[in-house]
Motif scaffolding. Structure first.
Motif, PDB file in Angstrom:
ATOM      1  N   SER A  43       0.819  -1.219   0.000  1.00 12.27           N
ATOM      2  CA  SER A  43       0.000   0.000   0.000  1.00 12.27           C
ATOM      3  C   SER A  43       0.851   1.267   0.000  1.00 12.27           C
ATOM      4  CB  SER A  43      -0.965   0.004   1.173  1.00 12.27           C
ATOM      5  OG  SER A  43      -0.266   0.063   2.390  1.00 12.27           O
ATOM      6  N   SER A  44       2.066   1.188   0.534  1.00 13.45           N
ATOM      7  CA  SER A  44       2.916   2.373   0.583  1.00 13.45           C
ATOM      8  C   SER A  44       3.402   2.811  -0.793  1.00 13.45           C
ATOM      9  CB  SER A  44       4.103   2.145   1.522  1.00 13.45           C
ATOM     10  OG  SER A  44       4.997   1.204   0.965  1.00 13.45           O
ATOM     11  N   VAL A  45       3.407   1.899  -1.761  1.00 13.36           N
ATOM     12  CA  VAL A  45       3.869   2.259  -3.108  1.00 13.36           C
ATOM     13  C   VAL A  45       2.755   2.204  -4.155  1.00 13.36           C
ATOM     14  CG1 VAL A  45       6.277   1.606  -2.702  1.00 13.36           C
ATOM     15  CG2 VAL A  45       4.665  -0.086  -3.589  1.00 13.36           C
ATOM     16  N   SER A  46       1.574   1.814  -3.771  1.00 16.69           N
ATOM     17  CA  SER A  46       0.495   1.621  -4.746  1.00 16.69           C
ATOM     18  C   SER A  46       0.139   2.883  -5.524  1.00 16.69           C
ATOM     19  CB  SER A  46      -0.761   1.085  -4.060  1.00 16.69           C
ATOM     20  OG  SER A  46      -0.532  -0.212  -3.611  1.00 16.69           O
ATOM     21  N   PHE A  47       0.039   4.012  -4.843  1.00 21.52           N
ATOM     22  CA  PHE A  47      -0.326   5.244  -5.538  1.00 21.52           C
ATOM     23  C   PHE A  47       0.768   5.660  -6.508  1.00 21.52           C
ATOM     24  CE2 PHE A  47      -0.970   9.938  -5.749  1.00 21.52           C
ATOM     25  CZ  PHE A  47      -2.164   9.890  -6.449  1.00 21.52           C
ATOM     26  N   SER A  48       2.029   5.492  -6.104  1.00 16.05           N
ATOM     27  CA  SER A  48       3.128   5.832  -7.014  1.00 16.05           C
ATOM     28  C   SER A  48       3.140   4.913  -8.229  1.00 16.05           C
ATOM     29  CB  SER A  48       4.469   5.786  -6.288  1.00 16.05           C
ATOM     30  OG  SER A  48       4.713   4.499  -5.780  1.00 16.05           O
ATOM     31  N   VAL A  49       2.822   3.654  -8.053  1.00 18.71           N
ATOM     32  CA  VAL A  49       2.724   2.724  -9.183  1.00 18.71           C
ATOM     33  C   VAL A  49       1.642   3.200 -10.142  1.00 18.71           C
ATOM     34  CG1 VAL A  49       2.054   0.373  -9.842  1.00 18.71           C
ATOM     35  CG2 VAL A  49       3.652   0.741  -7.957  1.00 18.71           C
ATOM     36  N   TYR A  50       0.513   3.599  -9.603  1.00 16.06           N
ATOM     37  CA  TYR A  50      -0.569   4.130 -10.430  1.00 16.06           C
ATOM     38  C   TYR A  50      -0.108   5.362 -11.202  1.00 16.06           C
ATOM     39  CZ  TYR A  50      -4.768   6.694 -11.638  1.00 16.06           C
ATOM     40  OH  TYR A  50      -5.723   7.406 -12.310  1.00 16.06           O
ATOM     41  N   LEU A  51       0.549   6.290 -10.513  1.00 13.13           N
ATOM     42  CA  LEU A  51       1.011   7.517 -11.176  1.00 13.13           C
ATOM     43  C   LEU A  51       2.025   7.232 -12.266  1.00 13.13           C
ATOM     44  CD1 LEU A  51       1.390   9.998  -8.186  1.00 13.13           C
ATOM     45  CD2 LEU A  51      -0.433   9.911  -9.903  1.00 13.13           C
ATOM     46  N   VAL A 109       8.251  -3.242 -11.174  1.00 15.27           N
ATOM     47  CA  VAL A 109       9.088  -2.286 -11.904  1.00 15.27           C
ATOM     48  C   VAL A 109       8.738  -0.848 -11.503  1.00 15.27           C
ATOM     49  CG1 VAL A 109       9.605  -1.350 -14.200  1.00 15.27           C
ATOM     50  CG2 VAL A 109       9.596  -3.821 -13.837  1.00 15.27           C
ATOM     51  N   CYS A 110       7.457  -0.527 -11.452  1.00 13.87           N
ATOM     52  CA  CYS A 110       7.049   0.829 -11.057  1.00 13.87           C
ATOM     53  C   CYS A 110       7.452   1.138  -9.621  1.00 13.87           C
ATOM     54  CB  CYS A 110       5.547   1.011 -11.241  1.00 13.87           C
ATOM     55  SG  CYS A 110       5.029   1.089 -12.960  1.00 13.87           S
ATOM     56  N   SER A 111       7.355   0.156  -8.740  1.00 13.24           N
ATOM     57  CA  SER A 111       7.788   0.350  -7.349  1.00 13.24           C
ATOM     58  C   SER A 111       9.282   0.623  -7.294  1.00 13.24           C
ATOM     59  CB  SER A 111       7.483  -0.890  -6.507  1.00 13.24           C
ATOM     60  OG  SER A 111       6.115  -1.132  -6.457  1.00 13.24           O
ATOM     61  N   PHE A 112      10.053  -0.136  -8.081  1.00 15.74           N
ATOM     62  CA  PHE A 112      11.497   0.060  -8.134  1.00 15.74           C
ATOM     63  C   PHE A 112      11.828   1.451  -8.669  1.00 15.74           C
ATOM     64  CE2 PHE A 112      15.511  -0.161 -10.473  1.00 15.74           C
ATOM     65  CZ  PHE A 112      16.371  -0.477  -9.431  1.00 15.74           C
ATOM     66  N   VAL A 113      11.151   1.881  -9.729  1.00 15.67           N
ATOM     67  CA  VAL A 113      11.382   3.216 -10.300  1.00 15.67           C
ATOM     68  C   VAL A 113      11.075   4.284  -9.261  1.00 15.67           C
ATOM     69  CG1 VAL A 113      10.539   4.884 -12.011  1.00 15.67           C
ATOM     70  CG2 VAL A 113      11.060   2.538 -12.705  1.00 15.67           C
ATOM     71  N   PHE A 114       9.968   4.149  -8.567  1.00 11.31           N
ATOM     72  CA  PHE A 114       9.611   5.122  -7.531  1.00 11.31           C
ATOM     73  C   PHE A 114      10.677   5.179  -6.440  1.00 11.31           C
ATOM     74  CE2 PHE A 114       7.647   6.111  -3.442  1.00 11.31           C
ATOM     75  CZ  PHE A 114       7.224   7.405  -3.700  1.00 11.31           C
ATOM     76  N   GLU A 115      11.089   4.026  -5.963  1.00  6.60           N
ATOM     77  CA  GLU A 115      12.109   3.993  -4.899  1.00  6.60           C
ATOM     78  C   GLU A 115      13.434   4.551  -5.399  1.00  6.60           C
ATOM     79  OE1 GLU A 115      11.690   3.469  -1.716  1.00  6.60           O
ATOM     80  OE2 GLU A 115       9.571   3.069  -2.075  1.00  6.60           O
ATOM     81  N   LEU A 116      13.795   4.284  -6.638  1.00  7.39           N
ATOM     82  CA  LEU A 116      15.015   4.823  -7.218  1.00  7.39           C
ATOM     83  C   LEU A 116      14.942   6.349  -7.317  1.00  7.39           C
ATOM     84  CD1 LEU A 116      17.765   4.175  -8.529  1.00  7.39           C
ATOM     85  CD2 LEU A 116      16.559   4.078 -10.722  1.00  7.39           C
ATOM     86  N   LEU A 117      13.829   6.866  -7.803  1.00  6.47           N
ATOM     87  CA  LEU A 117      13.653   8.314  -7.887  1.00  6.47           C
ATOM     88  C   LEU A 117      13.662   8.952  -6.498  1.00  6.47           C
ATOM     89  CD1 LEU A 117      10.918   8.539 -10.657  1.00  6.47           C
ATOM     90  CD2 LEU A 117      13.331   9.182 -10.867  1.00  6.47           C
ATOM     91  N   ASN A 118      13.050   8.286  -5.553  1.00  5.78           N
ATOM     92  CA  ASN A 118      13.030   8.781  -4.177  1.00  5.78           C
ATOM     93  C   ASN A 118      14.442   8.785  -3.597  1.00  5.78           C
ATOM     94  OD1 ASN A 118      11.679   9.840  -1.999  1.00  5.78           O
ATOM     95  ND2 ASN A 118      11.140   7.859  -1.146  1.00  5.78           N
ATOM     96  N   TRP A 119      15.190   7.731  -3.837  1.00  4.24           N
ATOM     97  CA  TRP A 119      16.566   7.619  -3.358  1.00  4.24           C
ATOM     98  C   TRP A 119      17.457   8.692  -3.982  1.00  4.24           C
ATOM     99  CZ3 TRP A 119      21.071   5.959  -6.064  1.00  4.24           C
ATOM    100  CH2 TRP A 119      22.179   5.750  -5.248  1.00  4.24           C
TER     101      TRP A 119
END
Length: 109
Positions: free
Chosen positions: A41-49, A90-100
């Motif tokens: 749930s912590s990454v779901s919205f970012s995956v959607y975006l 993949v989207c979760s990884f991209v979000f975490e990479l961008l966040n990092w």
């Protein structure tokens, strides 16, 4: 046909609300399962975006899975679940990479 499957469709909105109400009534007691749900749930919205971003949607996703319509029902279901999982990861990884990389200043304010 688009009336039934487009994101702003009343049927999609109704289904989303029904699922929200259904899942809000579930009481999960296992701590491990709670942690998994919190992680997802912590990454779901970012995956959607990310996957609904126009470039990604138009050039990466649109018409890339139409060949699945020719698969058997069992194989179709298995591949849809697999591809959905892969897109989520993949989207979760991209979000975490961008966040990092501190590319997401909007989340730091």
């Amino acid at each position: 046909l688009d009336l039934f499957i487009d994101y702003p469709s009343i049927f999609i909105i109704g289904a989303a609300l029904a699922l929200l109400l259904l899942f809000s009534q579930i009481n999960i007691k296992k701590v491990v399962l709670q942690k998994i749900i919190q992680l997802i749930s912590s990454v779901s919205f970012s995956v959607y975006l990310i996957h609904c971003q126009p470039f990604i949607f138009s050039y990466v996703l649109v018409n890339k899975f139409s060949y699945l319509a020719n698969e058997s029902a069992i194989l179709l279901i298995a591949k849809v679940i697999l591809f959905s999982f892969l897109i989520f990861v993949v989207c979760s990884f991209v979000f975490e990479l961008l966040n990092w990389m501190d590319c997401l200043d909007i989340f730091h304010h």
